[in-house]
Motif scaffolding. Structure first.
Motif, PDB file in Angstrom:
ATOM      1  N   LEU A   1       2.826   2.137   2.380  1.00 43.88           N
ATOM      2  CA  LEU A   1       3.703   3.217   1.927  1.00 43.88           C
ATOM      3  C   LEU A   1       3.064   4.579   2.166  1.00 43.88           C
ATOM      4  CD1 LEU A   1       5.076   1.696  -1.412  1.00 43.88           C
ATOM      5  CD2 LEU A   1       6.269   1.939   0.779  1.00 43.88           C
ATOM      6  N   GLY A   2       1.739   4.653   1.971  1.00 44.28           N
ATOM      7  CA  GLY A   2       1.044   5.895   2.260  1.00 44.28           C
ATOM      8  C   GLY A   2       1.121   6.254   3.730  1.00 44.28           C
ATOM      9  N   ALA A   3       1.033   5.241   4.601  1.00 42.63           N
ATOM     10  CA  ALA A   3       1.147   5.496   6.041  1.00 42.63           C
ATOM     11  C   ALA A   3       2.539   6.013   6.388  1.00 42.63           C
ATOM     12  CB  ALA A   3       0.832   4.227   6.821  1.00 42.63           C
ATOM     13  N   LEU A   4       3.577   5.432   5.777  1.00 44.59           N
ATOM     14  CA  LEU A   4       4.931   5.920   6.019  1.00 44.59           C
ATOM     15  C   LEU A   4       5.085   7.358   5.560  1.00 44.59           C
ATOM     16  CD1 LEU A   4       7.194   2.870   5.051  1.00 44.59           C
ATOM     17  CD2 LEU A   4       6.553   3.676   7.325  1.00 44.59           C
ATOM     18  N   TYR A   5       4.454   7.708   4.432  1.00 43.37           N
ATOM     19  CA  TYR A   5       4.517   9.086   3.960  1.00 43.37           C
ATOM     20  C   TYR A   5       3.878  10.035   4.972  1.00 43.37           C
ATOM     21  CZ  TYR A   5       3.477  13.298   1.304  1.00 43.37           C
ATOM     22  OH  TYR A   5       3.382  14.597   0.913  1.00 43.37           O
ATOM     23  N   ARG A   6       2.730   9.635   5.517  1.00 39.41           N
ATOM     24  CA  ARG A   6       2.055  10.506   6.483  1.00 39.41           C
ATOM     25  C   ARG A   6       2.844  10.631   7.781  1.00 39.41           C
ATOM     26  NH1 ARG A   6      -2.258   7.736   4.171  1.00 39.41           N
ATOM     27  NH2 ARG A   6      -2.377   6.228   5.880  1.00 39.41           N
ATOM     28  N   VAL A   7       3.577   9.566   8.160  1.00 37.47           N
ATOM     29  CA  VAL A   7       4.349   9.635   9.394  1.00 37.47           C
ATOM     30  C   VAL A   7       5.618  10.457   9.216  1.00 37.47           C
ATOM     31  CG1 VAL A   7       5.703   8.247  11.015  1.00 37.47           C
ATOM     32  CG2 VAL A   7       3.442   7.484  10.320  1.00 37.47           C
TER      33      VAL A   7
ATOM     34  N   ARG B   1       0.761   2.174  12.607  1.00 39.10           N
ATOM     35  CA  ARG B   1      -0.575   1.561  12.620  1.00 39.10           C
ATOM     36  C   ARG B   1      -1.657   2.632  12.668  1.00 39.10           C
ATOM     37  NH1 ARG B   1       1.600  -2.397  16.851  1.00 39.10           N
ATOM     38  NH2 ARG B   1       2.192  -4.244  15.654  1.00 39.10           N
ATOM     39  N   HIS B   2      -1.417   3.677  13.442  1.00 40.13           N
ATOM     40  CA  HIS B   2      -2.407   4.758  13.516  1.00 40.13           C
ATOM     41  C   HIS B   2      -2.534   5.462  12.166  1.00 40.13           C
ATOM     42  CE1 HIS B   2      -4.782   8.009  15.230  1.00 40.13           C
ATOM     43  NE2 HIS B   2      -3.943   8.876  14.680  1.00 40.13           N
ATOM     44  N   ALA B   3      -1.401   5.642  11.481  1.00 38.20           N
ATOM     45  CA  ALA B   3      -1.435   6.297  10.179  1.00 38.20           C
ATOM     46  C   ALA B   3      -2.109   5.446   9.122  1.00 38.20           C
ATOM     47  CB  ALA B   3      -0.013   6.659   9.730  1.00 38.20           C
ATOM     48  N   LEU B   4      -2.210   4.135   9.348  1.00 40.65           N
ATOM     49  CA  LEU B   4      -2.908   3.260   8.409  1.00 40.65           C
ATOM     50  C   LEU B   4      -4.409   3.472   8.442  1.00 40.65           C
ATOM     51  CD1 LEU B   4      -0.928  -0.079   8.812  1.00 40.65           C
ATOM     52  CD2 LEU B   4      -1.160   1.249   6.736  1.00 40.65           C
ATOM     53  N   ARG B   5      -4.887   4.252   9.415  1.00 39.85           N
ATOM     54  CA  ARG B   5      -6.316   4.590   9.496  1.00 39.85           C
ATOM     55  C   ARG B   5      -7.183   3.355   9.624  1.00 39.85           C
ATOM     56  NH1 ARG B   5      -5.624   8.804   4.488  1.00 39.85           N
ATOM     57  NH2 ARG B   5      -4.619  10.491   5.667  1.00 39.85           N
ATOM     58  N   GLY B   6      -6.758   2.425  10.482  1.00 35.47           N
ATOM     59  CA  GLY B   6      -7.595   1.251  10.746  1.00 35.47           C
ATOM     60  C   GLY B   6      -7.522   0.182   9.698  1.00 35.47           C
TER      61      GLY B   6
ATOM     62  N   VAL C   1       6.551  12.509   6.343  1.00 34.17           N
ATOM     63  CA  VAL C   1       6.565  13.721   5.539  1.00 34.17           C
ATOM     64  C   VAL C   1       5.439  14.674   5.907  1.00 34.17           C
ATOM     65  CG1 VAL C   1       6.546  14.634   3.184  1.00 34.17           C
ATOM     66  CG2 VAL C   1       7.639  12.439   3.665  1.00 34.17           C
ATOM     67  N   HIS C   2       4.200  14.230   5.776  1.00 38.52           N
ATOM     68  CA  HIS C   2       3.079  15.149   5.949  1.00 38.52           C
ATOM     69  C   HIS C   2       1.932  14.407   6.620  1.00 38.52           C
ATOM     70  CE1 HIS C   2       0.109  18.200   5.274  1.00 38.52           C
ATOM     71  NE2 HIS C   2       0.949  18.966   4.605  1.00 38.52           N
ATOM     72  N   PRO C   3       1.585  14.771   7.859  1.00 37.16           N
ATOM     73  CA  PRO C   3       0.543  14.018   8.569  1.00 37.16           C
ATOM     74  C   PRO C   3      -0.797  14.006   7.864  1.00 37.16           C
ATOM     75  CG  PRO C   3       1.753  15.448  10.066  1.00 37.16           C
ATOM     76  CD  PRO C   3       2.173  15.819   8.683  1.00 37.16           C
ATOM     77  N   ASP C   4      -1.145  15.094   7.186  1.00 30.53           N
ATOM     78  CA  ASP C   4      -2.442  15.189   6.525  1.00 30.53           C
ATOM     79  C   ASP C   4      -2.313  15.178   5.011  1.00 30.53           C
ATOM     80  OD1 ASP C   4      -3.747  15.462   9.003  1.00 30.53           O
ATOM     81  OD2 ASP C   4      -3.186  17.576   9.054  1.00 30.53           O
ATOM     82  N   GLY C   5      -1.180  14.662   4.506  1.00 30.90           N
ATOM     83  CA  GLY C   5      -0.932  14.714   3.077  1.00 30.90           C
ATOM     84  C   GLY C   5      -1.789  13.743   2.289  1.00 30.90           C
ATOM     85  N   ASP C   6      -1.988  14.065   1.023  1.00 34.01           N
ATOM     86  CA  ASP C   6      -2.734  13.202   0.113  1.00 34.01           C
ATOM     87  C   ASP C   6      -1.756  12.239  -0.518  1.00 34.01           C
ATOM     88  OD1 ASP C   6      -4.334  12.004  -1.709  1.00 34.01           O
ATOM     89  OD2 ASP C   6      -4.821  13.807  -2.870  1.00 34.01           O
ATOM     90  N   ASP C   7      -1.820  10.948  -0.118  1.00 34.80           N
ATOM     91  CA  ASP C   7      -0.878   9.961  -0.623  1.00 34.80           C
ATOM     92  C   ASP C   7      -1.448   9.167  -1.805  1.00 34.80           C
ATOM     93  OD1 ASP C   7      -1.998   9.027   2.268  1.00 34.80           O
ATOM     94  OD2 ASP C   7      -2.220   7.444   0.766  1.00 34.80           O
ATOM     95  N   SER C   8      -2.533   9.624  -2.402  1.00 31.26           N
ATOM     96  CA  SER C   8      -3.092   8.941  -3.563  1.00 31.26           C
ATOM     97  C   SER C   8      -2.251   9.229  -4.801  1.00 31.26           C
ATOM     98  CB  SER C   8      -4.534   9.404  -3.800  1.00 31.26           C
ATOM     99  OG  SER C   8      -4.559  10.779  -4.131  1.00 31.26           O
ATOM    100  N   GLU C   9      -2.561   8.528  -5.914  1.00 30.96           N
ATOM    101  CA  GLU C   9      -1.802   8.750  -7.153  1.00 30.96           C
ATOM    102  C   GLU C   9      -2.002  10.171  -7.652  1.00 30.96           C
ATOM    103  OE1 GLU C   9      -2.687   5.834 -10.035  1.00 30.96           O
ATOM    104  OE2 GLU C   9      -2.023   4.129  -8.817  1.00 30.96           O
ATOM    105  N   ASP C  10      -3.232  10.709  -7.527  1.00 32.08           N
ATOM    106  CA  ASP C  10      -3.471  12.085  -7.953  1.00 32.08           C
ATOM    107  C   ASP C  10      -2.666  13.061  -7.107  1.00 32.08           C
ATOM    108  OD1 ASP C  10      -5.181  11.151  -9.875  1.00 32.08           O
ATOM    109  OD2 ASP C  10      -7.000  11.465  -8.650  1.00 32.08           O
TER     110      ASP C  10
END
Length: 314
Positions: free
Chosen positions: A289-295, A263-268, A297-306
């Motif tokens: 899915l982006g929140a799972l990636y940050r939890v 939930r925290h990784a979902l950024r609100g 793999v990489h806490p500050d990672g860019d989970d966008s398509e780019d």
């Protein structure tokens, strides 16, 4: 049928609530069996474990054998009845969850009390009495979730289950040892229920591991003052050895993230389940899915398509 030899209305009420707790937790176990698509045998076994495992483990540990759940035919009979109810009725939805939680808190208070008083009668020391109260209240849930391949919720879900059980066990132990057994078995379930219910509606949670451990910070500060006394050759050897575990590509924390971390990784981006506050937009599948990636793999990672495209580039 009285509890703890207390021959009055309070002892009778606790004994009846004990059986009601077996019935309710058997139903809860049955709803879990339904979600896991178990057959009728699975329903029955999970219901019996949910309703009686905590008390059975307590009796086995303190040497109170044969355990009460096997001596009294009411326990298994009521557990099987609860399994039948869950098998033939699909219980779900908001009102069921609301009733289930508050009923669970009542039974948690009763079972932490019966576990504590039973341990006192067996001559267990006071820390063990508290442990037996907690084990009686939560043991069935723990064993059930281990059997279905889940990490028990009391370990990582941050919910208030163990804390109310501890409070109820301490209340029962203090009043019982002070010579007020009737007050002990009447007040302790009430204390556990009030604390657990207040935590639910107020949104209180058990704290998780701190990101910045204060003791590590203090130790680094103290050792930093002594670093000048360390020989250079020993410092180089120590740094070489300490870097080995972090260089292991298979090294892993070995822990699944908690719901709170996701939930925290979902950024609100997820709407609150309860409590005051403005309504928030529910998270989309891509945001989740982006929140799972940050939890993971990489806490500050860019989970966008780019960001994903850039990571695929050679």
């Amino acid at each position: 049928m009285y509890f703890g030899g207390i021959d009055n209305a309070v002892g009778q009420a606790i004994a009846i609530l004990d059986l009601i707790g077996v019935f309710l937790n058997a139903i809860i176990g049955g709803t879990v069996a339904r979600r896991m698509k178990f057959d009728a045998v699975g329903f029955m076994l999970i219901a019996i474990i949910s309703g009686m495992a905590g008390g059975m483990m307590r009796d086995a540990l303190i040497g109170n054998t044969p355990v009460a759940a096997l001596v009294d035919p009411w326990y298994i009979s009521i557990a099987v009845l609860g399994a039948a109810v869950a098998f033939f009725a699909n219980l779900h939805g908001y009102f069921w969850e609301l009733a289930r939680f508050h009923g669970d808190m009542i039974i948690l208070g009763v079972w932490c009390t019966t576990g504590t008083v039973t341990a006192i009668g067996a001559g267990v020391a006071w820390p063990g009495c508290i442990l037996m109260g907690v084990l009686t209240a939560t043991g069935g849930m723990v064993i059930r979730e281990v059997l279905i391949g889940r990490i028990p919720r009391i370990l990582n879900d941050q919910q208030m289950y163990v804390v109310p059980a501890i409070a109820g066990s301490i209340t029962a132990m203090v009043l019982y040892n002070a010579g007020y057994p009737t007050a002990a078995i009447a007040a302790a379930p009430f204390v556990a229920f009030i604390l657990g219910t207040a935590a639910y509606w107020a949104g209180w949670y058990v704290p998780v591991t701190m990101d910045n451990a204060p003791m590590n910070t203090w130790a680094r500060y103290a050792l930093g003052r002594m670093a000048k006394l360390e020989p250079a050759a020993f410092r180089r050897w120590r740094h070489t050895k300490s870097s080995h575990p972090t260089e292991d590509p298979l090294a892993d924390d070995g822990m699944m993230p908690t719901k709170g971390e996701v939930r925290h990784a979902l950024r609100g981006g997820v709407s609150p389940l309860r409590g005051p506050g403005p309504e928030l937009k529910p998270a989309t599948p891509d945001e989740f899915l982006g929140a799972l990636y940050r939890v993971y793999v990489h806490p500050d990672g860019d989970d966008s398509e780019d960001g994903w495209a850039r990571r695929r580039e050679p």
